[in-house]
Design a protein around this motif. Structure first.
Motif, mmCIF file in Angstrom:
data_model
loop_
_atom_site.group_PDB
_atom_site.id
_atom_site.type_symbol
_atom_site.label_atom_id
_atom_site.label_comp_id
_atom_site.label_asym_id
_atom_site.label_seq_id
_atom_site.Cartn_x
_atom_site.Cartn_y
_atom_site.Cartn_z
ATOM 1 N N UNK A 26 0.841 -1.206 0.000
ATOM 2 C CA UNK A 26 0.000 0.000 0.000
ATOM 3 C C UNK A 26 0.876 1.256 0.000
ATOM 4 N N UNK A 27 1.942 1.218 0.780
ATOM 5 C CA UNK A 27 2.839 2.381 0.855
ATOM 6 C C UNK A 27 3.460 2.671 -0.517
ATOM 7 N N UNK A 28 3.812 1.615 -1.256
ATOM 8 C CA UNK A 28 4.345 1.807 -2.621
ATOM 9 C C UNK A 28 3.319 2.526 -3.498
ATOM 10 N N UNK A 29 2.062 2.125 -3.369
ATOM 11 C CA UNK A 29 0.993 2.764 -4.149
ATOM 12 C C UNK A 29 0.879 4.234 -3.766
ATOM 13 N N UNK A 30 0.829 4.480 -2.454
ATOM 14 C CA UNK A 30 0.675 5.850 -1.942
ATOM 15 C C UNK A 30 1.822 6.736 -2.443
ATOM 16 N N UNK A 31 3.034 6.201 -2.410
ATOM 17 C CA UNK A 31 4.211 6.976 -2.840
ATOM 18 C C UNK A 31 4.167 7.278 -4.335
ATOM 19 N N UNK A 32 3.760 6.289 -5.133
ATOM 20 C CA UNK A 32 3.714 6.495 -6.586
ATOM 21 C C UNK A 32 2.661 7.551 -6.948
ATOM 22 N N UNK A 33 1.504 7.465 -6.294
ATOM 23 C CA UNK A 33 0.452 8.457 -6.564
ATOM 24 C C UNK A 33 0.941 9.849 -6.179
ATOM 25 N N UNK A 34 1.574 9.962 -5.004
ATOM 26 C CA UNK A 34 2.079 11.275 -4.558
ATOM 27 C C UNK A 34 3.074 11.842 -5.565
ATOM 28 N N UNK A 35 3.916 10.970 -6.074
ATOM 29 C CA UNK A 35 4.963 11.373 -7.014
ATOM 30 C C UNK A 35 4.389 11.872 -8.338
ATOM 31 N N UNK A 36 3.384 11.150 -8.863
ATOM 32 C CA UNK A 36 2.822 11.496 -10.179
ATOM 33 C C UNK A 36 1.786 12.613 -10.074
ATOM 34 N N UNK A 37 1.284 12.860 -8.855
ATOM 35 C CA UNK A 37 0.372 13.980 -8.573
ATOM 36 C C UNK A 37 -0.766 14.134 -9.586
#
Length: 453
Positions: free
Chosen positions: A336-347
């Motif tokens: 889940x953290x990987x998903x959260x980080x990727x979404x934050x990154x791609x904004x």
């Protein structure tokens, strides 16, 4: 005209659940109805027939369908209720659970819409001939899986209809999916991939334009698969370019598109043609490679990142939307953290996060799960908070800038990059160049002020 044309036509209301492709199906269905037999009305106009276009993508969608069917029956006790769409093909016993002679099915997610319309025309003809509640053979179910092609070269009667409550026209150019993600019931609901021929698409775009529409969304079940089954295998990029030119000066928007279909060619066309909205809705589902493999998505988090970054670099002011499926059986905290980080990154400009629900006949429904329902809900809430922050940021960036606004009703409009804005005193359906300013009372809301050229 039939000998019975002195009967008033029956009033039909269509209630649509689910995706844009379903909305397009409902609209297209209206075009095939015989106006001497059936007139489209809203749910409030005491319809004689209520057609419910069903969805079964999640357990919640299925519950919403059942609720809508019960409500239709309660509000219109004398109306025939006709069920169509995905839930009928994917869930064998869906219609049977109602055990009510007034509820019948008229085809499923694989049945060509003109077939469903012919069946509704027949129901209307039969009831105008009997003017009684007697059942007629016209109301019997269509064969559950239609071998007929979903799209034909046969044109629907003019004018092509759009749903009365929508200013934006939707054209479904593709049906079906063979991808078989492990959580997804859609291949079962919609059958194999089929594409609308390119000439038919361009022709329909011209018709919608002639009818006065200023925005047209191209949608499909797996829109990136468009063209694979057509002679010469044309690509979606080709179709998009031709449709944009045929529909100008109106604008074109693409419905949800899978990451593997966001090709360099497609991005190039979107960057070059200013009548294509800079808006891509790309389902991510997970930002974790192990979960993506368990979902059978066919790409890695890094590949998704590169596809999106390329589009963001090439298409000015791109509004990116994403779907994330939270609480998949094998999604642990790290995933889940990987998903959260990727979404934050791609904004992305916005995000749809929804909890996984087991669907019968899918592989994921049989997987042992590592995540509790409460934990899944907590993760969904966390992503929705992130989505709110990203949406605010996206709007903030647009303050003071120019935008092209489609007027949706008395005081709301939609920008090319999918922002809802307030606009006063403009004509519904018009496309207007505006400047976007923050509403002094609420920075989340943008107000559009027309630029007089």
């Amino acid at each position: 005209m039939t000998a019975h044309s002195h009967h008033a036509p029956l009033k039909l209301a269509i209630f649509t659940l689910g995706c844009r492709a379903n909305q397009a199906d409902s609209a297209y269905l209206l075009s095939w109805l015989d106006p001497a037999l059936v007139v489209p009305v809203t749910m409030a106009d005491a319809p004689d027939i209520v057609a419910i276009n069903t969805c079964c993508i999640t357990a919640q969608a299925e519950r919403d369908c059942r609720k809508a069917i019960r409500r239709a029956r309660r509000q219109n006790p004398n109306a025939r209720v006709l069920l169509m769409g995905c839930a009928i093909s994917a869930l064998a016993d869906f219609a049977q659970t109602f055990a009510d002679p007034r509820i019948t099915t008229v085809g499923d997610g694989r049945t060509p819409l003109r077939e469903i319309a012919h069946r509704i025309n027949a129901v209307a003809r039969a009831s105008s001939e009997t003017d009684a509640n007697g059942e007629t053979d016209a109301s019997g179910p269509l064969p559950a899986t239609s071998a007929l092609p979903y799209f034909t070269d046969e044109r629907p009667p003019l004018p092509l209809r759009s749903l009365p409550e929508r200013t934006r026209a939707v054209l479904k150019i593709q049906n079906g999916c063979r991808h078989n993600c492990t959580y997804c019931i859609v291949p079962r609901a919609r059958g194999p991939e089929q594409s609308m021929p390119l000439l038919a698409i361009v022709d329909a775009a011209r018709q919608f334009r002639a009818a006065g529409h200023n925005e047209l969304t191209l949608s499909g079940i797996q829109i990136g698969a468009w063209g694979k089954d057509l002679p010469g295998t044309p690509t979606l990029a080709t179709a998009l370019q031709q449709v944009a030119r045929a529909f100008a000066p109106g604008r074109i928007r693409l419905g949800s598109i899978e990451p593997w279909a966001v090709t360099r060619d497609l991005v190039a066309v979107m960057a070059e043609e200013d009548k294509i909205c800079p808006h891509l809705h790309i389902p991510l589902q997970s930002g974790d490679d192990r979960v993506l493999a368990d979902m059978n998505r066919g790409y890695t988090a890094a590949q998704f990142h590169d596809i999106v970054r390329h589009a963001q670099r090439r298409i000015p002011n791109l509004a990116l939307g994403m779907d994330v499926l939270v609480g998949f059986p094998t999604e642990d905290e790290a995933a889940f953290q990987h998903t959260f980080d990727l979404v934050s990154q791609l904004a992305p400009a916005y995000l749809h996060a929804f909890p996984w629900s087991p669907r019968n006949h899918t592989r994921a429904a049989r997987m042992p799960t590592v995540v509790s329902r409460n934990e899944a809900q907590r993760r969904v809430a966390k992503l929705r908070d992130l989505s709110d922050a990203l949406a605010r940021q996206h709007r903030q960036l647009r303050i003071g800038e120019e935008a092209e606004v489609l007027v949706e009703d008395a005081d709301n409009g939609l920008t090319e990059d999918y922002l809802s804005v307030r606009i006063q005193g403009a004509q519904r359906g018009a496309l207007i160049r505006c400047r976007l300013l923050a509403d002094p009372a609420d920075h989340v809301i943008l107000q559009a002020f027309p630029l007089h050229r």
